[in-house]
Scaffold this active site. Structure first.
Site, PDB file in Angstrom:
ATOM      1  CB  CYS A 158      -0.902  -0.058   1.237  1.00 41.05           C
ATOM      2  SG  CYS A 158      -1.591   1.514   1.751  1.00 41.05           S
ATOM      3  CB  CYS A 186       0.571   1.794   4.148  1.00 42.77           C
ATOM      4  SG  CYS A 186      -1.119   1.181   4.038  1.00 42.77           S
TER       5      CYS A 186
END
Length: 98
Positions: free
Chosen positions: A23, A26
């Site tokens: 991600c 993230c």
């Protein structure tokens, strides 16, 4: 690692960063959480949980997108937010919740 249930049940609020290695957004969260920890110190505990390695927890907490932040106090979920929250918004919000 300590038993997660014991950590969540403690009187110290626990902020959980639910993330995935694949991600992109993230990757922006760790420096934000470092700033939160620097500002709030012992008032809060911060844990990172990889949803791919902990799929049962992700399902239990109904994590549908990452990053998702969860705030627990004494075993109860008191706040959650998906997406990246800048430190200048996150710190006052957490201070208000705990």
């Amino acid at each position: 690692m300590e038993n997660l249930q014991a950590i969540l049940a403690s009187s110290t609020p626990v902020l959980i960063d639910c993330f995935a290695t694949w991600c992109g957004p993230c990757q922006m969260v760790p420096p934000i959480l470092k700033e939160v920890k620097d500002k709030m110190g012992e008032k809060i505990r911060i844990i990172k949980i990889d949803i791919d390695k902990n799929q049962q927890l992700a399902a239990q907490w109904q994590i549908s997108s990452v990053p998702t932040l969860l705030l627990f106090r004494e075993g109860k979920l008191i706040w959650r937010q998906s997406g990246v929250v800048p430190a200048h918004q996150l710190i006052p919000l957490l201070q208000q919740k705990i």
